[in-house]
Write an enzyme that holds these catalytic residues in place. Sequence first.
Site, mmCIF file in Angstrom:
data_model
loop_
_atom_site.group_PDB
_atom_site.id
_atom_site.type_symbol
_atom_site.label_atom_id
_atom_site.label_comp_id
_atom_site.label_asym_id
_atom_site.label_seq_id
_atom_site.Cartn_x
_atom_site.Cartn_y
_atom_site.Cartn_z
ATOM 1 N N HIS A 134 0.834 -1.196 0.000
ATOM 2 C CA HIS A 134 0.000 0.000 0.000
ATOM 3 C C HIS A 134 0.871 1.250 0.000
ATOM 4 C CE1 HIS A 134 -3.228 -2.779 1.258
ATOM 5 N NE2 HIS A 134 -4.039 -1.889 0.717
ATOM 6 N N LYS A 138 -0.637 4.920 4.400
ATOM 7 C CA LYS A 138 -1.489 3.977 5.145
ATOM 8 C C LYS A 138 -0.836 3.652 6.478
ATOM 9 C CE LYS A 138 -4.050 -0.369 4.727
ATOM 10 N NZ LYS A 138 -5.324 0.263 5.137
#
Length: 248
Positions: A134, A138
Amino acid sequence: MKVTLVGNGRMGQQVAEVISRSNDHEIAAVLDVDARITPEIFHGSDVIIDFTVRQAFMDNLPAMLASGVPVVVGTTGWDDAMEEVRRMVADARASLMYSANFSLGVNIFLRTLREAARLIAPFGQFDIALEEQHHTGKADFPSGTALRAAELVLEANGRKRTIVRQLSDNRKLAAEELQVASVRLGSVFGKHTAFIDSDADEILVAHTAKSRAGFAGGAVHAAEWLAGMHCEKPGFYTMDDFLNERLS
């Protein structure tokens, strides 16, 4: 369908964009993550969609449930409070649908992974590990989707019994341990891969998100479904329930 959005971050904005392009739905209100929330705020809404952070979600949940409006939750990081949330939903006779990832593609990936983990269970030559990637913004790791994938592998496989999130420098990974590796890189929307390995071959089961549109569109589909289910049978639902009905 009138939707109140709780959370105006990346996902909240993407959901708002999907709704704005629809002729059937409209935004009733958009509430910031720091907003003081009471049940009355949601009156006139058909559904609530929450994309905030753990603490805000847990703080706001009593008011959302007390409103009597069905709640779709995409906020992650509260798995340790799952039983408490289920109890709160039952006590309020409310409707709540939770998924770490509402993308239809991701949920098809999860079903495919569960079947693959089941198929390799009798064959000891196959090992399995998971990786999620990600963007650097995040905060939680592994991702909620990766943890759900790991739970499915443990349920379906039998040979893997515990999840290992980080490897230690001074011990080997045990055969019954399932590694879930996390990578935070640039602006990656989300990539989840299951590596199934033997001496003879390797099988990959993977999903790559090209944008947040899949997540947002899935959340709106889930909201439509939950709004209908709320009238028939309140309760705690997941994307499995949604898919099971669509596939029946």
